[in-house]
Design a protein around this motif. Structure first.
Motif, mmCIF file in Angstrom:
data_model
loop_
_atom_site.group_PDB
_atom_site.id
_atom_site.type_symbol
_atom_site.label_atom_id
_atom_site.label_comp_id
_atom_site.label_asym_id
_atom_site.label_seq_id
_atom_site.Cartn_x
_atom_site.Cartn_y
_atom_site.Cartn_z
ATOM 1 N N THR A 30 0.831 -1.210 0.000
ATOM 2 C CA THR A 30 0.000 0.000 0.000
ATOM 3 C C THR A 30 0.867 1.262 0.000
ATOM 4 O OG1 THR A 30 -1.711 -1.204 1.204
ATOM 5 C CG2 THR A 30 -1.870 1.194 1.222
ATOM 6 N N GLY A 31 1.915 1.236 0.805
ATOM 7 C CA GLY A 31 2.826 2.387 0.850
ATOM 8 C C GLY A 31 3.541 2.616 -0.470
ATOM 9 N N GLY A 32 3.924 1.530 -1.144
ATOM 10 C CA GLY A 32 4.565 1.654 -2.457
ATOM 11 C C GLY A 32 3.636 2.263 -3.487
ATOM 12 N N ALA A 33 2.373 1.847 -3.456
ATOM 13 C CA ALA A 33 1.382 2.425 -4.373
ATOM 14 C C ALA A 33 1.185 3.910 -4.063
ATOM 15 C CB ALA A 33 0.060 1.673 -4.262
ATOM 16 N N ALA A 34 1.087 4.242 -2.781
ATOM 17 C CA ALA A 34 0.895 5.643 -2.390
ATOM 18 C C ALA A 34 2.107 6.500 -2.756
ATOM 19 C CB ALA A 34 0.613 5.734 -0.889
ATOM 20 N N LEU A 35 3.311 5.969 -2.544
ATOM 21 C CA LEU A 35 4.531 6.699 -2.921
ATOM 22 C C LEU A 35 4.545 6.985 -4.422
ATOM 23 C CD1 LEU A 35 7.382 7.815 -2.282
ATOM 24 C CD2 LEU A 35 8.236 5.509 -2.766
ATOM 25 N N THR A 36 4.177 5.992 -5.214
ATOM 26 C CA THR A 36 4.138 6.177 -6.662
ATOM 27 C C THR A 36 3.100 7.227 -7.041
ATOM 28 O OG1 THR A 36 4.822 3.871 -6.921
ATOM 29 C CG2 THR A 36 3.961 4.976 -8.883
ATOM 30 N N GLY A 37 1.928 7.168 -6.404
ATOM 31 C CA GLY A 37 0.886 8.161 -6.661
ATOM 32 C C GLY A 37 1.309 9.571 -6.280
ATOM 33 N N LEU A 38 1.996 9.700 -5.161
ATOM 34 C CA LEU A 38 2.488 11.023 -4.746
ATOM 35 C C LEU A 38 3.572 11.527 -5.701
ATOM 36 C CD1 LEU A 38 2.686 10.624 -0.864
ATOM 37 C CD2 LEU A 38 1.184 12.167 -2.145
ATOM 38 N N ALA A 39 4.476 10.644 -6.067
ATOM 39 C CA ALA A 39 5.561 11.040 -6.975
ATOM 40 C C ALA A 39 5.027 11.431 -8.351
ATOM 41 C CB ALA A 39 6.576 9.905 -7.100
ATOM 42 N N ALA A 40 3.905 10.852 -8.748
ATOM 43 C CA ALA A 40 3.299 11.196 -10.047
ATOM 44 C C ALA A 40 2.790 12.628 -10.071
ATOM 45 C CB ALA A 40 2.173 10.225 -10.375
ATOM 46 N N GLN A 41 2.573 13.200 -8.893
ATOM 47 C CA GLN A 41 2.081 14.579 -8.837
ATOM 48 C C GLN A 41 3.184 15.592 -9.084
ATOM 49 O OE1 GLN A 41 -1.192 14.477 -9.015
ATOM 50 N NE2 GLN A 41 -0.704 12.295 -8.770
ATOM 51 N N ILE A 42 4.427 15.136 -9.040
ATOM 52 C CA ILE A 42 5.552 15.976 -9.448
ATOM 53 C C ILE A 42 5.604 15.841 -10.962
ATOM 54 C CG2 ILE A 42 8.039 16.359 -9.300
ATOM 55 C CD1 ILE A 42 7.900 14.762 -6.594
ATOM 56 N N PHE A 58 10.646 6.980 -11.195
ATOM 57 C CA PHE A 58 11.659 6.763 -10.149
ATOM 58 C C PHE A 58 11.042 6.006 -8.980
ATOM 59 C CE2 PHE A 58 13.819 8.207 -6.243
ATOM 60 C CZ PHE A 58 15.067 7.648 -6.480
ATOM 61 N N ALA A 59 9.853 6.434 -8.561
ATOM 62 C CA ALA A 59 9.184 5.765 -7.444
ATOM 63 C C ALA A 59 8.884 4.307 -7.773
ATOM 64 C CB ALA A 59 7.893 6.501 -7.079
ATOM 65 N N ALA A 60 8.415 4.045 -8.981
ATOM 66 C CA ALA A 60 8.087 2.667 -9.367
ATOM 67 C C ALA A 60 9.326 1.779 -9.341
ATOM 68 C CB ALA A 60 7.444 2.644 -10.755
ATOM 69 N N LEU A 61 10.448 2.278 -9.843
ATOM 70 C CA LEU A 61 11.678 1.488 -9.838
ATOM 71 C C LEU A 61 12.214 1.311 -8.419
ATOM 72 C CD1 LEU A 61 13.411 2.969 -13.015
ATOM 73 C CD2 LEU A 61 12.243 0.764 -12.787
ATOM 74 N N LEU A 62 12.107 2.344 -7.612
ATOM 75 C CA LEU A 62 12.539 2.260 -6.220
ATOM 76 C C LEU A 62 11.669 1.270 -5.451
ATOM 77 C CD1 LEU A 62 14.606 3.491 -4.278
ATOM 78 C CD2 LEU A 62 12.904 5.217 -3.702
ATOM 79 N N VAL A 63 10.361 1.309 -5.670
ATOM 80 C CA VAL A 63 9.437 0.382 -5.012
ATOM 81 C C VAL A 63 9.771 -1.055 -5.401
ATOM 82 C CG1 VAL A 63 7.011 -0.393 -5.022
ATOM 83 C CG2 VAL A 63 7.547 2.016 -4.629
ATOM 84 N N SER A 75 2.280 -3.826 -5.598
ATOM 85 C CA SER A 75 2.198 -2.397 -5.307
ATOM 86 C C SER A 75 1.838 -1.595 -6.554
ATOM 87 C CB SER A 75 3.535 -1.920 -4.735
ATOM 88 O OG SER A 75 3.427 -0.619 -4.246
ATOM 89 N N LEU A 76 2.507 -1.888 -7.674
ATOM 90 C CA LEU A 76 2.209 -1.165 -8.917
ATOM 91 C C LEU A 76 0.870 -1.590 -9.500
ATOM 92 C CD1 LEU A 76 3.978 1.077 -10.228
ATOM 93 C CD2 LEU A 76 5.104 -0.206 -8.458
ATOM 94 N N ALA A 77 0.466 -2.843 -9.272
ATOM 95 C CA ALA A 77 -0.871 -3.278 -9.701
ATOM 96 C C ALA A 77 -1.937 -2.528 -8.912
ATOM 97 C CB ALA A 77 -1.023 -4.789 -9.523
ATOM 98 N N LEU A 78 -1.724 -2.371 -7.618
ATOM 99 C CA LEU A 78 -2.667 -1.592 -6.798
ATOM 100 C C LEU A 78 -2.723 -0.153 -7.291
ATOM 101 C CD1 LEU A 78 -4.560 -1.364 -4.333
ATOM 102 C CD2 LEU A 78 -2.494 -0.899 -2.947
ATOM 103 N N TYR A 79 -1.570 0.431 -7.546
ATOM 104 C CA TYR A 79 -1.507 1.798 -8.074
ATOM 105 C C TYR A 79 -2.310 1.912 -9.367
ATOM 106 C CZ TYR A 79 0.533 5.835 -10.462
ATOM 107 O OH TYR A 79 0.711 7.004 -11.146
ATOM 108 N N LEU A 110 5.657 -4.009 -15.147
ATOM 109 C CA LEU A 110 6.681 -4.944 -15.621
ATOM 110 C C LEU A 110 8.044 -4.590 -15.032
ATOM 111 C CD1 LEU A 110 7.687 -7.218 -17.484
ATOM 112 C CD2 LEU A 110 7.799 -5.514 -19.326
ATOM 113 N N ALA A 111 8.396 -3.317 -15.079
ATOM 114 C CA ALA A 111 9.716 -2.880 -14.609
ATOM 115 C C ALA A 111 9.891 -3.138 -13.116
ATOM 116 C CB ALA A 111 9.919 -1.398 -14.924
ATOM 117 N N ALA A 112 8.879 -2.851 -12.309
ATOM 118 C CA ALA A 112 8.983 -3.081 -10.861
ATOM 119 C C ALA A 112 9.215 -4.557 -10.566
ATOM 120 C CB ALA A 112 7.727 -2.586 -10.156
#
Length: 193
Positions: A30-42, A58-63, A75-79, A110-112
């Motif tokens: 859940t945190g990985g999905a949220a981090l990706t969602g927040l990073a997408a706002q940049i 960057f967030a997706a690869l880091l997650v 996490s990325l599927a949830l996102y 796929l990348a994550a």
């Protein structure tokens, strides 16, 4: 067996350093999905492209790298699923599956997964291996995102490369450099090689 001895086992990713439990895994996904969602706002618009520069890749690869293949994929599927359901946390506060940049979201899935599998093999422990891992992850995102961009907009493949890949190479290099410093340093900080 203590948690400390489990964290030394071969094939560990950073998330495995936390005590194992279902609650941990749910929180990490859940945190990985949220981090990706927040990073997408940049999001910074790119002239001539329907795809902005974002922190999302960057967030997706880091997650993926920090959580491993299974949790990174989940996490990325949830996102992706939550964004498709209408939560405006794709790039620039958008949602849905019909946008020109949705292929990049699919590529991030796929990348994550791939970078997570590589991290289990130690690909995030040194600067050079991390660089290769991030480059491969970025290439996978583009391998899905650019053709999707071409199909969804009616662009030729060459035009899609010019609008959806070329303007992002410098930013991806900077993101990879950040990961090259961050991930190996984190492993060093926690005393794992």
């Amino acid at each position: 067996m203590s948690t400390a001895s489990v964290s030394f086992r071969p094939g560990a990713v950073l998330a495995d350093l936390l005590p194992a439990s279902r609650v941990r895994d749910i929180a990490l996904v859940t945190g990985g999905a949220a981090l990706t969602g927040l990073a997408a706002q940049i999001a910074v618009p790119v002239p001539g492209s329907p795809v902005p520069v974002t922190g999302q890749t960057f967030a997706a690869l880091l997650v993926g790298t920090a959580l491993g293949a299974r949790r990174g994929f989940l996490s990325l599927a949830l996102y992706a699923l939550v964004g498709m359901a209408g939560v405006p946390w794709f790039a620039g506060g958008t949602s849905g599956a019909g946008g020109a940049s949705f292929g990049y979201v699919l590529g991030m899935l796929l990348a994550a997964t791939v970078v997570g599998a590589l991290a289990r093999r130690g690909a995030d422990r040194s600067v050079l291996r991390t660089a290769g891992t991030m480059a491969l992850g970025s290439a996978l995102i583009y391998a899905v995102g650019v053709p999707y961009l071409a199909l969804s907009t009616g662009m030729s493949f060459g035009a899609a490369v010019a609008a959806g890949l070329t303007p992002f190479l410098i930013g991806d290099t900077l993101k990879a450099a950040l990961a090259m410093g961050l991930l190996p340093a984190t492993w060093k900080l926690v005393g794992r090689k």
